[in-house]
Design a protein around this motif. Structure first.
Motif, short mmCIF file in Angstrom:
data_model
loop_
_atom_site.label_atom_id
_atom_site.label_comp_id
_atom_site.label_asym_id
_atom_site.label_seq_id
_atom_site.Cartn_x
_atom_site.Cartn_y
_atom_site.Cartn_z
N MET A 82 0.78 -1.18 -0.15
CA MET A 82 -0.21 -0.02 -0.03
C MET A 82 0.86 1.26 0.05
O MET A 82 1.93 1.25 0.57
CB MET A 82 -0.87 0.00 1.01
N THR A 83 0.20 2.32 -0.54
CA THR A 83 1.00 3.76 -0.63
C THR A 83 0.53 4.23 1.05
O THR A 83 -0.20 3.87 1.43
CB THR A 83 0.51 4.59 -1.33
N ARG A 84 1.75 4.84 1.45
CA ARG A 84 1.80 5.33 2.83
C ARG A 84 1.97 6.84 2.86
O ARG A 84 2.82 7.46 2.15
CB ARG A 84 2.86 4.87 3.69
N VAL A 85 1.32 7.42 3.77
CA VAL A 85 1.43 8.99 3.89
C VAL A 85 2.59 9.10 5.31
O VAL A 85 2.36 8.72 6.23
CB VAL A 85 0.32 9.67 4.34
N PRO A 86 3.87 9.84 4.93
CA PRO A 86 4.75 10.07 5.85
C PRO A 86 4.03 10.76 7.18
O PRO A 86 3.36 11.67 6.87
CB PRO A 86 5.88 10.80 5.16
N THR A 272 3.18 4.13 10.97
CA THR A 272 2.05 4.90 10.34
C THR A 272 0.94 3.66 10.10
O THR A 272 1.17 2.67 10.28
CB THR A 272 2.19 5.36 8.84
N GLN A 273 -0.32 4.31 10.32
CA GLN A 273 -1.36 3.54 10.40
C GLN A 273 -1.27 2.37 8.89
O GLN A 273 -1.54 1.37 9.06
CB GLN A 273 -2.72 4.41 10.43
N ALA A 274 -1.16 3.28 7.84
CA ALA A 274 -0.98 2.44 6.56
C ALA A 274 0.07 1.22 6.76
O ALA A 274 -0.03 0.01 6.35
CB ALA A 274 -0.49 3.30 5.50
N LYS A 275 1.21 1.33 7.47
CA LYS A 275 2.15 0.55 7.76
C LYS A 275 1.67 -0.45 8.46
O LYS A 275 2.00 -1.95 8.30
CB LYS A 275 3.38 1.11 7.82
#
Length: 532
Positions: A82-86, A272-275
């Motif tokens: 998934m793409t992640r936002v820093p 991060t939540q995405a990770k």
């Protein structure tokens, strides 16, 4: 008793100890695979799925199986990270290059597998170094901290009710529903030596497409290797996250995960939540593949020093429900693993391939709160105990018997990262450590945890042995050490009685012979005796 003391030859412990899980790490650099097909047995029946087909969750979506539900996609669709936002953490950090995918350029076949030499931290992992398979998306890197340079017919299986089989995750290999992958025919008194899947960072659990466009990860690869090379039915998973220290080098500023940048440098990216979602989804793939291949997963999480200074996790002091940086240990480790186990069980049950062990109605799950991390368990006991009901609920008991446990070292249960004994007389950290307050041990809470809350205790069993000609009874030394320490620290906990009664299982999560620097330790020349 907790600091290296030994007691040898006590028969009262022998019967329960012969039922221990002895988890021995499986080398990823293995000899050639056998070409013959695996034998199958019709002794067991799978746990049936519901009549309605389960909907797989979207490969590109979040891994969490939450009440809101999720989108669907074709079962064979490719999964890409998934793409992640820093997210900027509490410490001032330098922006790092994008994470690099694990290189995967060949598909393991039944005839061959590459052999490579690896150091301890690479044990149980594959490193393919040919042309990389490009990823479909290029990710922005998270904030990171740069590191310094026996078989009998089984009873009828339990019926899985419709409500207990929601959406499933697409997997790489089609399920076999004509019989269990294998059965284990061994004496019930024997101890099973089980392979371990060591997951040291993102590069070990990241899902990428292989040369045939199927999901692949080092974690999946290790499960497949274990299935081919081990004839047991237990598989030890050791997911490892990291911490970045706080002020004066002690405690935790924030949690992070290891990854490699374009120059192959090891970095520790803040969660991060995405990770976290990606970690959960990746582990769902791996746990499901373990169940599909007939394994019972034993999950033993570790936290390691993110600066790789050799700081031992056993003395680390923290509460699992206290926030460090953006998240808590429970949010980055325990909850994602519990949801992944739940999703894996639902996936394999929906395929009609969820097999109980012989003589059991349901499969089992063994999930430790932590591994070889004694100080935090001794001094934040109530906080750890508070996580158990929620984890049981997350995993769910409809499809499996859920066992929650803890992981301790064989000694030093009372030692913390601030113990002055950790530092030399002229070590500058000695004075700083002495200034830190250390929570006292709540003996009542510890007694309740061991006596009433946990289902098993795992031990890192490295107690010294006498040397050549040693008795097999000496393998009990680590258990006696822990038993003595818990009795002293926990208001007279009687670990032997709990084990003999069947209330608590005792596992040797890790074990070893030789090495170390305790007392008059020397290089081991012990030949392992044969046991018949």
């Amino acid at each position: 008793m907790g600091h290296g003391g030994q007691r040898v030859g006590r028969r009262g412990w022998r019967a329960p100890l012969l039922c221990l899980l002895l988890a021995a790490a499986l080398s990823a650099g293995a000899a050639q695979y056998a070409d013959e097909p695996e034998e199958r047995s019709a002794q067991q029946a799978p746990l049936p799925a519901t009549a309605a087909a389960a909907n797989p969750i979207a490969a590109g979506g979040a891994a969490t199986q939450r009440a809101a539900g999720s989108a669907t996609q074709a079962p064979n669709a490719l999964y890409t990270p998934m793409t992640r936002v820093p997210v900027q953490g509490g410490m001032q950090q330098q922006q790092q290059p994008a994470e690099q995918p694990v290189l995967r350029t060949q598909v393991l076949s039944q005839g061959r597998i590459s052999r490579r030499n690896r150091n301890r931290n690479q044990r149980g992992r594959t490193a393919n170094t040919n042309t990389a398979v490009p990823r479909s998306t290029q990710e922005a890197a998270p904030p990171a901290t740069t590191l310094p340079p026996q078989s009998t017919p089984a009873p009828a299986p339990a019926v899985v009710k419709t409500a207990s089989v929601p959406e499933a995750v697409p997997m790489a290999v089609a399920a076999n529903v004509d019989g269990p992958p294998f059965t284990v025919d061994m004496d019930a008194r024997a101890a099973q030596l089980s392979p371990s899947v060591l997951l040291m960072g993102y590069f070990d659990w990241q899902i990428i497409p292989d040369a045939n466009g199927k999901p692949w990860s080092r974690c999946l690869d290790m499960v497949w290797r274990a299935r081919r090379l081990a004839r047991g039915n237990k598989l030890n998973f050791v997911p490892t996250h990291h911490w970045i220290p706080g002020e004066d080098g002690f405690g935790i500023d924030h949690y992070c995960y290891m990854y490699k940048d374009a120059s192959d440098s090891m970095l520790c990216g803040e969660w991060t939540q995405a990770k976290i979602d990606e970690f959960e989804k990746s582990m769902t793939y791996c746990f499901a593949e373990a169940y599909r291949n007939g394994f019972t997963p034993y999950v033993r999480p570790h936290l390691d020093d993110g600066y790789v200074r050799g700081i031992w996790r056993n003395g680390l002091l923290f509460s699992p429900i206290a926030q460090h940086g953006t998240f808590t240990y429970m949010q980055t480790m325990l909850d994602p693993l519990a949801r992944a186990l739940a999703a894996a069980l639902k996936t394999v049950a929906a395929e009609g391939a969820l097999w109980p062990e012989p003589n059991l109605l349901k499969p089992r799950v063994y999930s430790a709160l932590q591994g070889e991390m004694s100080a935090t368990m001794m001094r934040y006991t109530s906080d750890w105990a508070s996580t158990i009901p929620g984890l049981r609920a997350l995993i769910g008991t409809a499809l499996a018997d859920v066992n929650i446990g803890i992981g301790l070292n064989f000694n030093a249960l009372n030692q913390t990262e601030f113990s002055v004994a950790n530092f030399g007389l002229f070590d500058s950290r000695r004075g700083r450590a002495a200034r830190y307050p250390v929570p006292t041990i709540d003996a009542v809470a510890l007694n309740n945890l061991i006596t009433n809350e946990v289902d098993f205790i795992g031990i890192s069993a490295y107690a010294p042995y006498s040397g050549p000609g040693m008795s097999l009874n000496e393998f009990e030394n680590s258990a006696f050490n822990v038993g003595g320490s818990l009795k002293e620290l926990g208001n007279g906990i009687n670990l032997a009685a709990l084990i003999n009664s069947g209330k608590v299982e005792l596992h040797y999560s890790e074990f070893g012979i030789g090495g170390g620097n305790e007392g008059n330790a020397a290089v081991s020349r012990v030949s392992m005796p044969s046991v018949t």
